[in-house]
Design an enzyme around this catalytic site. Sequence first.
Site, PDB file in Angstrom:
ATOM      1  N   ARG A  34     -14.093  -0.784  10.546  1.00 19.92           N
ATOM      2  CA  ARG A  34     -14.184   0.403  11.400  1.00 19.92           C
ATOM      3  C   ARG A  34     -13.865   0.075  12.850  1.00 19.92           C
ATOM      4  NH1 ARG A  34     -19.256   3.878  13.447  1.00 19.92           N
ATOM      5  NH2 ARG A  34     -18.419   5.993  13.275  1.00 19.92           N
ATOM      6  N   VAL A  91     -14.176   9.259  15.438  1.00 16.74           N
ATOM      7  CA  VAL A  91     -14.324   8.573  14.161  1.00 16.74           C
ATOM      8  C   VAL A  91     -15.655   9.043  13.588  1.00 16.74           C
ATOM      9  CG1 VAL A  91     -14.540   6.354  12.996  1.00 16.74           C
ATOM     10  CG2 VAL A  91     -12.973   6.592  14.919  1.00 16.74           C
ATOM     11  N   SER A  92     -15.606   9.661  12.424  1.00 17.28           N
ATOM     12  CA  SER A  92     -16.804  10.284  11.848  1.00 17.28           C
ATOM     13  C   SER A  92     -17.850   9.240  11.472  1.00 17.28           C
ATOM     14  CB  SER A  92     -16.429  11.100  10.617  1.00 17.28           C
ATOM     15  OG  SER A  92     -15.529  12.126  10.948  1.00 17.28           O
ATOM     16  N   MET A  93     -19.093   9.694  11.336  1.00 14.27           N
ATOM     17  CA  MET A  93     -20.160   8.772  10.940  1.00 14.27           C
ATOM     18  C   MET A  93     -19.868   8.235   9.537  1.00 14.27           C
ATOM     19  SD  MET A  93     -23.338  11.431  10.411  1.00 14.27           S
ATOM     20  CE  MET A  93     -24.499  10.099  10.107  1.00 14.27           C
TER      21      MET A  93
END
Length: 381
Positions: A34, A91-93
């Site tokens: 990530r 950036v999504s969880m």
Amino acid sequence: MTAAADAQLQLIDRLEASGALTPDWRQAFLDVGRHLFLPDVFWASTGGGYERCDRAESPDRWMELAYSDVAIVTQWDGGADDGQREPTSSVSMPTMVASMLRDLDVRDGHRVWEGGTGPGWNAALLAYRQGAHNVVTVELDPAVAAQAAANFRALEAAPTAVVGDAADGYPPSAPYDRGILTCSVREVPAAVIGQIRLQGVLVLPFAPLFGGGAVARLTVSGTTAEGPFTGSSAFMRMRQQRYQAPPVDDYLPGDWPGDAAQEHTTLSPLDVVDDWLAAFVVGLALPDLYYRRSDGDGMTTLWLFDTAVTSWATVDFVDGASRFEVRQSGPRRVWSEVEDVVRWWEKEGRPGFERFGLTVDGGEHRAWLDEPANPLPSARG
């Protein structure tokens, strides 16, 4: 093991333990770090607001947040500045990313379309899982798309990345077995439905105008898409579907309260708008209503409006009160409609997100409880 690898492994283990990450996705999450998709300066949604983090100033904190289960904003206000008025890329969880990929239920050889590339982490995960040649991702913002393209160049498997409008899908590579949106919509784009194969799956965050949001898992049959919601979600709205409300004076020429007589309600307006699920249910049942609120010392006024600019209402919340003043004007009694939906929901036992579903047919959207034959109250008339 490096600090990044250790943090990554711990996050993956937590996602698996929670059930969000299924075993078939584990290797992709190991292969695609990530942190590789995050800029040196970002803003993490840590509960009390947005925490600004600069990698040069706080490298340990930067890496900690990169592998925390939080959403991370990478652009504000379309890149105009970092005034933090409205997030426009993120950036999504990780829990949300993993659970939506679980809902997508991809199989080997499936071709996948993604709308909303952002920095590219979700598309990269798909490319590693499905093979780069099977994944197409579309991003509207050229600057965001350029950063995603730079991120993809560092990977062994990069998807086909296109600058364009996600609402249009991407016809040159259609049809797709699976489709996924990483921005919320209040209307599912017909063009996207039309590019998914028969019995293919479309996963997307659905957010009614009134509030709340949930992930929908829709099965496509021609021009129709239908399926349940799988859980709560909170995503930035597709830019083309952000509602520009008219000025209040268009509803209320002259001074408040105009021709609206005083009424009272025992339903607290804050119990509606501050409850993500309650607001979602109201939004599903009454898709053409929205609200504004003004907060003061010990008092909040909720303004409700219809998009046809015919009707409005106000409800005053006062700390400690059990009855709240209401004013309504126009051919519709919009607060009474909201109250009717909430009372129906309470009578049904306050069902959660997973008991609701959505049918999209020829542009018409119909929400239901438990099954399509059981529409929400407003659809019954």
